[in-house]
Design an enzyme around this catalytic site. Structure first.
Site, mmCIF file in Angstrom:
data_model
loop_
_atom_site.group_PDB
_atom_site.id
_atom_site.type_symbol
_atom_site.label_atom_id
_atom_site.label_comp_id
_atom_site.label_asym_id
_atom_site.label_seq_id
_atom_site.Cartn_x
_atom_site.Cartn_y
_atom_site.Cartn_z
ATOM 1 C CB SER A 163 19.626 36.703 -28.487
ATOM 2 O OG SER A 163 18.746 36.250 -29.124
ATOM 3 C CG HIS A 212 15.922 39.742 -21.284
ATOM 4 N ND1 HIS A 212 15.036 40.629 -21.919
ATOM 5 C CD2 HIS A 212 16.901 39.649 -21.910
ATOM 6 C CE1 HIS A 212 15.718 40.981 -23.018
ATOM 7 N NE2 HIS A 212 16.884 40.607 -22.930
ATOM 8 N N GLY A 245 7.807 30.470 -37.496
ATOM 9 C CA GLY A 245 8.132 31.571 -36.786
ATOM 10 C C GLY A 245 8.912 32.667 -37.667
ATOM 11 C CB ALA A 246 8.121 35.668 -39.093
ATOM 12 N N GLY A 247 10.510 35.640 -36.647
ATOM 13 C CA GLY A 247 11.498 36.576 -35.903
ATOM 14 C C GLY A 247 12.820 36.512 -36.620
ATOM 15 C CB ALA A 259 15.755 32.455 -35.555
ATOM 16 C CG PHE A 318 25.947 45.243 -25.078
ATOM 17 C CD1 PHE A 318 25.604 46.369 -25.752
ATOM 18 C CD2 PHE A 318 24.984 44.523 -24.392
ATOM 19 C CE1 PHE A 318 24.468 46.787 -26.039
ATOM 20 C CE2 PHE A 318 23.683 44.907 -24.683
ATOM 21 C CZ PHE A 318 23.292 46.173 -25.507
ATOM 22 C CG HIS A 341 18.305 42.737 -19.343
ATOM 23 N ND1 HIS A 341 18.126 43.984 -18.415
ATOM 24 C CD2 HIS A 341 18.575 42.680 -20.344
ATOM 25 C CE1 HIS A 341 19.167 44.613 -19.486
ATOM 26 N NE2 HIS A 341 19.259 43.870 -20.655
ATOM 27 C CD GLU A 363 24.107 44.308 -21.159
ATOM 28 O OE1 GLU A 363 23.371 43.403 -20.818
ATOM 29 O OE2 GLU A 363 25.287 44.179 -21.258
ATOM 30 N NE ARG A 416 20.257 36.409 -24.822
ATOM 31 C CZ ARG A 416 20.261 37.642 -25.143
ATOM 32 N NH1 ARG A 416 21.343 38.437 -25.744
ATOM 33 N NH2 ARG A 416 19.120 38.339 -24.752
ATOM 34 C CG LEU A 428 15.340 45.064 -21.779
ATOM 35 C CD1 LEU A 428 15.413 44.346 -20.603
ATOM 36 C CD2 LEU A 428 15.895 44.677 -23.080
ATOM 37 C CD GLU A 467 14.174 34.185 -26.131
ATOM 38 O OE1 GLU A 467 14.171 35.108 -26.538
ATOM 39 O OE2 GLU A 467 13.892 34.215 -24.891
ATOM 40 C CD GLN A 512 20.290 37.236 -19.691
ATOM 41 O OE1 GLN A 512 19.773 37.746 -20.585
ATOM 42 N NE2 GLN A 512 21.437 36.894 -19.483
ATOM 43 N NE ARG A 546 21.883 41.388 -20.789
ATOM 44 C CZ ARG A 546 21.335 41.494 -22.000
ATOM 45 N NH1 ARG A 546 20.526 40.301 -22.235
ATOM 46 N NH2 ARG A 546 21.185 42.278 -22.954
HETATM 47 C C1 LIG Z 1 12.755 43.842 -25.400
HETATM 48 C C2 LIG Z 1 13.953 43.125 -25.780
HETATM 49 C C3 LIG Z 1 15.157 43.549 -26.155
HETATM 50 C C4 LIG Z 1 15.951 42.558 -26.504
HETATM 51 N N1 LIG Z 1 17.277 43.223 -26.958
HETATM 52 C C5 LIG Z 1 18.385 42.577 -27.481
HETATM 53 C C6 LIG Z 1 19.426 43.125 -27.985
HETATM 54 O O1 LIG Z 1 19.700 44.214 -28.141
HETATM 55 N N2 LIG Z 1 20.475 42.123 -28.501
HETATM 56 C C7 LIG Z 1 20.384 40.942 -28.537
HETATM 57 O O2 LIG Z 1 21.096 40.110 -28.941
HETATM 58 N N3 LIG Z 1 19.169 40.322 -27.988
HETATM 59 C C8 LIG Z 1 18.166 41.153 -27.437
HETATM 60 N N4 LIG Z 1 17.066 40.537 -27.099
HETATM 61 C C9 LIG Z 1 16.517 38.980 -27.127
HETATM 62 C C10 LIG Z 1 16.468 38.905 -28.660
HETATM 63 O O3 LIG Z 1 15.806 40.049 -29.047
HETATM 64 C C11 LIG Z 1 15.542 37.494 -28.566
HETATM 65 O O4 LIG Z 1 16.008 36.496 -28.244
HETATM 66 C C12 LIG Z 1 15.275 37.265 -30.193
HETATM 67 O O5 LIG Z 1 15.099 38.490 -30.889
HETATM 68 C C13 LIG Z 1 14.338 36.133 -30.453
HETATM 69 O O6 LIG Z 1 14.314 35.861 -31.957
HETATM 70 P P1 LIG Z 1 13.743 34.484 -32.387
HETATM 71 O O7 LIG Z 1 13.740 34.578 -33.976
HETATM 72 O O8 LIG Z 1 14.066 33.434 -31.824
HETATM 73 O O9 LIG Z 1 11.991 34.980 -32.021
HETATM 74 P P2 LIG Z 1 11.023 36.068 -32.188
HETATM 75 O O10 LIG Z 1 11.514 37.100 -32.718
HETATM 76 O O11 LIG Z 1 10.621 36.228 -30.762
HETATM 77 O O12 LIG Z 1 10.082 35.453 -33.115
HETATM 78 C C14 LIG Z 1 9.090 34.300 -32.735
HETATM 79 C C15 LIG Z 1 8.270 34.041 -33.824
HETATM 80 O O13 LIG Z 1 7.498 32.865 -33.662
HETATM 81 C C16 LIG Z 1 5.968 32.975 -33.955
HETATM 82 N N5 LIG Z 1 5.590 31.997 -33.371
HETATM 83 C C17 LIG Z 1 5.482 31.776 -32.048
HETATM 84 N N6 LIG Z 1 4.647 30.860 -31.677
HETATM 85 C C18 LIG Z 1 4.069 30.309 -32.709
HETATM 86 C C19 LIG Z 1 3.014 29.551 -33.108
HETATM 87 N N7 LIG Z 1 2.650 28.490 -32.162
HETATM 88 N N8 LIG Z 1 2.543 29.307 -34.346
HETATM 89 C C20 LIG Z 1 3.261 30.241 -35.437
HETATM 90 N N9 LIG Z 1 4.067 31.010 -35.197
HETATM 91 C C21 LIG Z 1 4.663 31.215 -34.011
HETATM 92 C C22 LIG Z 1 5.762 34.241 -33.642
HETATM 93 O O14 LIG Z 1 4.819 34.995 -34.552
HETATM 94 C C23 LIG Z 1 7.137 35.196 -34.295
HETATM 95 O O15 LIG Z 1 7.177 35.377 -35.561
HETATM 96 C C24 LIG Z 1 15.840 41.320 -26.452
HETATM 97 C C25 LIG Z 1 14.780 40.788 -26.023
HETATM 98 C C26 LIG Z 1 13.807 41.604 -25.941
HETATM 99 C C27 LIG Z 1 12.525 40.980 -25.240
#
Ligand SMILES: Cc1cc2nc3c(=O)[nH]c(=O)nc-3n(C[C@H](O)[C@H](O)[C@H](O)COP(=O)(O)OP(=O)(O)OC[C@H]3O[C@@H](n4cnc5c(N)ncnc54)[C@H](O)[C@@H]3O)c2cc1C
Length: 591
Positions: free
Chosen positions: A411, A364, A13-15, A17, A118, A240, A253, A406, A250, A395, A238, A284
């Site tokens: 997040s 959400h 995962g490259a989000g 976290a 917020f 939203h 907020e 939350r 979305l 997440e 949750q 929320r």
């Molecule tokens: C529209 C929207 C707005 C938001 N706004 C806010 C905000 O303002 N403030 C806040 O605190 N939170 C906000 N949130 C929540 C927050 O953005 C997310 O909870 C958070 O970004 C999740 O980050 P993450 O690193 O856990 O995963 P993500 O950013 O979702 O990344 C998941 C990663 O896992 C990888 N992956 C998934 N499955 C596989 C697999 N099988 N094999 C290989 N790779 C895989 C994907 O490629 C991706 O790189 C928002 C959420 C949304 C949907």
């Protein structure tokens, strides 16, 4: 043909976290890789608009204890307070670290990080809203993702972009790596590792109206469960309050942080009735329920199932709901909410400076997920042992800082605080660990799963099953829940799981076969829908985002505990873990 790789540390995962963990781990472990099914900067973190919380006190007095209290109260006291303390204490430092990496935060005239209000964030233990959200206009997540990706490239982290992890190699409670499909070629890749961290994001695609991207299908969360490891607090999902009507996309907020208010068909600012103190900035779960109650009582706009979020300067100034009660101008709102306003214009054809924007609650955020300890190590059972070499953050993980609900901006801060802890914990672990032996044929299950889908000749269409699952989960395991309906949803999901065995797909080719991979993802969603419905049926109380109409009270005597669901011999077993309480005794939640 299978390709083999070996890395001391692997991040899936490259989000936010995953990248934060990879960055930290790579500071000491040169041999660190990230596997992502999406190109990294397309991860859902990039869509986060509102901001990231930290009690910097740049605009007005603030401190970590007030922040911790809000997080615990926002989570309806299901939060583990030792985890909330870590979050609150380490948030400021983590945000300043992002600033030093070059993240272009908005600034005050004297050059400090600017902050906004917020929902649920207060001063002095609930007295009044406080400005705690650090932001880069309404593109905060985008900026975090870009900043962290650049840093990872600089650190020479190795990326496997568009590789989808299908299985984890776990034996005797030791994780030895993962098995992935390269999406471009359909080839199998086995990654052997000492430490593996899961950061795969959420699974909002279980529901029909959701803010979540197409890719948020909970892949490895389901894989963990299939390996007989527990999932925690899955009943808490949750909704939203401000999803674009019918689409679920979305609207941040941040709108309400800047003063926007909810308005019903009678033109009333109805949150004054439901949350006299925090009003539109209540948490929320409270806002989403209030919207539904208005709709049920016939006060939706034109009698339909939506209300307005009104961000016009006229309304904000009428209610003095702008930051600090100050007058706001159209220019100011346009400056701080550019993307949100553009979405209202593009998706709905609405002019947000002149009229209300139609919204409805949208699925959400997963409060539950893969249970971990404070070092992000994955738990093997409700109490006690861990899975050696396996970590989770973001997440998909449940540490649990969000409890039953939350707070907004919590997040992003969870990603950077626990992503950083995860990276450090992996680096530490790797230094003292050897590679656990790789079992013979680790890819067998992956190959079998994919071949089964490819060869399927049944009459069932994955797309149809997906729609049916999303509908029952939306109708019966959404904002309001009632025992018999949740049972119906659970029964339906189980029937759909049977029908899923008879699916067929159109495309049997190897290259970019998203037909097969999406069908595989549907299997994950069905498993997570089942665990969610089962956990929701089991919890006979109302707390945070889990609202049982047949049990409308919070019941601390029987339910101040986390739910764990584990698959054993094809059946789900439920177990529990007490909530860690330190500073704050559970109290009735008033906003
Ligand atoms: C529209 C929207 C707005 C938001 N706004 C806010 C905000 O303002 N403030 C806040 O605190 N939170 C906000 N949130 C929540 C927050 O953005 C997310 O909870 C958070 O970004 C999740 O980050 P993450 O690193 O856990 O995963 P993500 O950013 O979702 O990344 C998941 C990663 O896992 C990888 N992956 C998934 N499955 C596989 C697999 N099988 N094999 C290989 N790779 C895989 C994907 O490629 C991706 O790189 C928002 C959420 C949304 C949907």
């Amino acid at each position: 043909m299978t390709t083999h790789h070996q890395f001391e540390a692997l991040v899936v995962g490259a989000g936010g976290a995953g990248l934060m963990a990879a960055l930290y781990c790579s500071k000491t472990v040169k041999n660190t890789a990230v596997i992502s099914k999406l190109y990294p900067t397309r991860s859902h973190t990039g869509t986060a608009q509102g901001g990231v919380a930290a009690p910097l006190g740049n605009m007005e007095e603030d401190n970590w204890e007030w922040y911790m209290y809000d997080t615990v109260k926002g989570g309806d006291y299901l939060v583990d307070q030792d985890a909330a303390e870590v979050l609150a204490k380490e948030s400021s430092d983590a945000v300043i670290e992002l600033e030093h990496m070059g993240l272009p935060f908005d600034r005050t005239p004297d050059g400090k990080i600017e902050q906004r209000r917020f929902g649920g964030h207060t001063r002095n233990f609930g007295e009044a809203p406080v400005m705690r959200s650090c932001k880069a206009a309404d593109r905060t997540g985008h900026m975090i993702l870009q900043t962290l990706y650049q840093q990872c490239i600089k650190q020479n982290v190795q990326f496997f972009d568009e590789y989808q992890v299908i299985d984890l190699i776990i034996e005797d409670k030791v994780c030895r790596g993962v098995v992935a499909i390269q999406i471009l070629t359909g080839e199998v890749h086995v990654f052997h590792s000492k430490a593996t961290l899961l950061a795969v994001g959420g699974f909002g695609r279980v529901w029909s109206v959701t803010s979540n991207a197409h890719s948020l299908t909970g892949d490895t969360v389901a894989t963990i469960y299939r390996h007989g490891l527990p999932l925690e607090d899955m009943e808490f999902f949750q909704f939203h309050p401000t999803g674009i009507y019918k689409m679920g996309v979305l609207l941040s907020e941040a709108l309400r942080g800047e003063g926007a208010v909810f308005i019903n068909d009678k033109g009333e600012r109805f949150m004054e009735r439901y949350a006299p103190n925090m009003k539109d900035l209540a948490s929320r779960d409270v806002s989403s329920r209030s919207i539904y109650l208005e709709i049920r009582e016939g006060r939706g706009i034109k009698g339909k199932d939506y209300v307005f979020i009104d961000a016009t300067p006229a309304t904000i100034n009428k209610y003095k709901s702008g930051p600090g009660g100050k007058e706001v101008t159209a220019e100011h709102l346009e400056h701080v909410l550019p993307d949100v306003f553009e979405m209202a214009r593009v998706y709905l054809g609405v002019e947000p400076l002149k009229e209300g924007i139609p919204i409805q609650p949208t699925a959400h955020y997963a409060m539950g997920g893969i249970p971990t300890d404070l070092q992000t190590r994955v738990l093997a059972e409700a109490t006690g042992s861990i899975v050696t070499g396996l970590f989770a953050a973001g997440e998909c993980a449940c540490v649990s800082v969000h409890g039953a609900n939350r707070l907004g901006t919590n997040s992003l801060v969870d990603l950077i605080v626990f992503g950083r802890r995860g990276g450090k914990a992996m680096a530490e672990f790797v230094q003292h660990a050897d590679y656990a032996p790789r079992p013979k044929d680790p890819e067998a299950s992956t190959v079998a799963q994919i071949n089964r889908i490819r060869a399927g000749q049944g009459q069932e269409l994955p797309g149809k099953i997906r729609v049916e699952m999303q509908k029952v989960m939306m109708d019966w395991v959404g904002v309001f829940r009632e025992g018999p309906n949740v049972q119906k949803a659970l029964d339906t999901v189980r029937e759909l799981q049977q029908r899923y065995k008879n699916i067929s797909v159109q495309d049997a080719s190897a290259t970019f076969n998203t037909d097969i991979l999406e069908a595989w993802e549907l299997g994950c969603l069905l498993d997570l829908a089942e665990v969610t419905a089962l956990s929701a049926l089991n919890r006979t109380e109302s707390r945070g985002a889990h609202w049982r109409e047949d049990f409308p009270k919070r019941d601390d005597v029987n339910w101040l505990k986390h739910t764990f669901v584990t698959l054993k011999n094809g059946r789900q077993e439920l177990s529990y873990k007490p909530v860690t309480l330190t500073k704050f005794e559970p109290k009735e939640r008033k906003y």
